[in-house]
Design a protein around this motif. Sequence first.
Motif, PDB file in Angstrom:
ATOM      1  N   ASP A 105       0.812  -1.206   0.000  1.00  0.00           N
ATOM      2  CA  ASP A 105       0.000   0.000   0.000  1.00  0.00           C
ATOM      3  C   ASP A 105       0.849   1.261   0.000  1.00  0.00           C
ATOM      4  N   CYS A 106       2.095   1.136   0.368  1.00  0.00           N
ATOM      5  CA  CYS A 106       2.963   2.305   0.430  1.00  0.00           C
ATOM      6  C   CYS A 106       4.076   2.136  -0.604  1.00  0.00           C
ATOM      7  N   HIS A 108       7.230   2.658  -1.522  1.00  0.00           N
ATOM      8  CA  HIS A 108       8.449   3.205  -0.929  1.00  0.00           C
ATOM      9  C   HIS A 108       9.442   3.693  -1.988  1.00  0.00           C
ATOM     10  N   HIS A 111       8.420   7.129  -3.112  1.00  0.00           N
ATOM     11  CA  HIS A 111       8.713   8.118  -2.070  1.00  0.00           C
ATOM     12  C   HIS A 111      10.208   8.408  -2.004  1.00  0.00           C
ATOM     13  N   TRP A 122      10.363  15.964   0.732  1.00  0.00           N
ATOM     14  CA  TRP A 122       9.263  14.994   0.672  1.00  0.00           C
ATOM     15  C   TRP A 122       9.335  13.999   1.839  1.00  0.00           C
ATOM     16  N   VAL A 125       6.323  13.822   4.349  1.00  0.00           N
ATOM     17  CA  VAL A 125       5.123  13.234   3.734  1.00  0.00           C
ATOM     18  C   VAL A 125       5.266  11.720   3.700  1.00  0.00           C
ATOM     19  N   TRP A 126       6.454  11.224   3.343  1.00  0.00           N
ATOM     20  CA  TRP A 126       6.698   9.779   3.275  1.00  0.00           C
ATOM     21  C   TRP A 126       6.514   9.144   4.653  1.00  0.00           C
ATOM     22  N   HIS A 129       2.768   9.124   5.644  1.00  0.00           N
ATOM     23  CA  HIS A 129       2.049   8.137   4.834  1.00  0.00           C
ATOM     24  C   HIS A 129       2.368   6.716   5.298  1.00  0.00           C
ATOM     25  N   ILE A 132       0.389   5.934   8.511  1.00  0.00           N
ATOM     26  CA  ILE A 132      -1.056   5.719   8.268  1.00  0.00           C
ATOM     27  C   ILE A 132      -1.294   4.343   7.639  1.00  0.00           C
ATOM     28  N   VAL A 133      -0.435   3.953   6.698  1.00  0.00           N
ATOM     29  CA  VAL A 133      -0.610   2.630   6.038  1.00  0.00           C
ATOM     30  C   VAL A 133      -0.354   1.518   7.052  1.00  0.00           C
TER      31      VAL A 133
END
Length: 137
Positions: A105-106, A108, A111, A122, A125-126, A129, A132-133
């Motif tokens: 789902d992420c 990587h 990112h 960035w 943000v990575w 995210h 959350i995943v």
Amino acid sequence: MTDPLGNRDPSPKFQRDLEPGELEELNRLRAWREHQEREEHARRLEEHHRQLTHDEQQRRLADQQRRLYEQQQPNFAQQPAYPYPPPQPYAPVQQVTVNNVKRADCPHLLHLVLTAITCGAWLPVWIIHAIIVAARN
């Protein structure tokens, strides 16, 4: 100058006497034009008759083929208009595909590339995210 009907003659500047030989030349040209028109009319008439003959041959050939087919297929006239089976009253069965393959789902790698391009801007943000995943799983 006027004629008995009261029409005026054309003005003298448009009238002239014909030179010797001009009348013969005009008559020769008129005869040649009439000959060309007769030939064109004859050619069109011949083409029309040729087309009529061709159409009649095609009609006879179609009639001949229809009669031959009727002889080969004796029940040709009794066949239904639609020889296909009637449509089924139920809906066809539909295939259902369930995709139960677990994927990451992420992303990587994406990112990582974005972090490198933006010189580390960035990275927050990575991290957010990824948290959350991980909480969803």
